[in-house]
Design a protein around this motif. Structure first.
Motif, PDB file in Angstrom:
ATOM      1  N   GLU A  86       0.840  -1.198   0.000  1.00  0.00           N
ATOM      2  CA  GLU A  86       0.000   0.000   0.000  1.00  0.00           C
ATOM      3  C   GLU A  86       0.879   1.255   0.000  1.00  0.00           C
ATOM      4  OE1 GLU A  86      -4.144   1.318   2.041  1.00  0.00           O
ATOM      5  OE2 GLU A  86      -2.705   0.282   3.326  1.00  0.00           O
ATOM      6  N   HIS A  87       1.950   1.251   0.780  1.00  0.00           N
ATOM      7  CA  HIS A  87       2.882   2.377   0.811  1.00  0.00           C
ATOM      8  C   HIS A  87       3.560   2.550  -0.543  1.00  0.00           C
ATOM      9  CE1 HIS A  87       5.890   5.195   2.185  1.00  0.00           C
ATOM     10  NE2 HIS A  87       6.818   4.401   1.680  1.00  0.00           N
ATOM     11  N   SER A 135       1.222   4.122  -3.094  1.00  0.00           N
ATOM     12  CA  SER A 135       0.917   5.539  -2.861  1.00  0.00           C
ATOM     13  C   SER A 135       2.132   6.444  -3.013  1.00  0.00           C
ATOM     14  CB  SER A 135       0.306   5.726  -1.471  1.00  0.00           C
ATOM     15  OG  SER A 135       1.264   5.452  -0.467  1.00  0.00           O
ATOM     16  N   SER A 136       3.340   5.864  -3.055  1.00  0.00           N
ATOM     17  CA  SER A 136       4.553   6.683  -3.036  1.00  0.00           C
ATOM     18  C   SER A 136       5.291   6.789  -4.360  1.00  0.00           C
ATOM     19  CB  SER A 136       5.518   6.123  -1.990  1.00  0.00           C
ATOM     20  OG  SER A 136       4.929   6.143  -0.710  1.00  0.00           O
TER      21      SER A 136
END
Length: 122
Positions: A26-27, A30-31
């Motif tokens: 998820e990180h 989103s990054s």
């Protein structure tokens, strides 16, 4: 759009992404600049670029659903990635054990200068 559950499942079946928990994925999504390939509403491919958008890009996580492989879809994801306006023209690097032929089509070549550390346990 990225379907987290699908990407997590696809990468869990690879030799390079099999230890990544869903919260790490998820990180990542989103990054970084992510590329998704869909058949209708079903995500069947993924790739990402880690970049400073000026000089350097790390190409990572190019993956396609097993039943969709062999049709040039992974190649298409790579082509879209390297032509993306935010990273086109940057030096691109990657690491692979088995897809050298795919990346050589796009000008990637091996050398003895790449060094890395081992990942820590996630």
């Amino acid at each position: 759009m990225v379907q987290l559950d699908t990407v997590h499942r696809l990468l869990a079946a690879t030799y390079w992404g099999d230890r990544r928990p869903k919260d790490i994925m998820e990180h990542i999504i989103s990054s970084f600049i992510c590329f998704s390939l869909f058949r209708g509403s079903e995500q069947i491919g993924f790739g990402r670029a880690v970049t400073d958008s000026a000089t350097f890009t790390w190409v990572a996580d190019i993956v396609v659903e097993p039943e969709c492989r062999g049709a040039g879809l992974g190649q298409w994801i790579v082509e879209c990635l390297i032509e993306h306006p935010a990273i086109k023209g940057t030096q691109m690097v990657l690491q692979t054990r088995d897809a050298h032929g795919l990346y050589e089509k796009f000008g990637f070549s091996g050398n003895s200068a790449l060094m890395s550390t081992m990942t820590t346990d996630l």
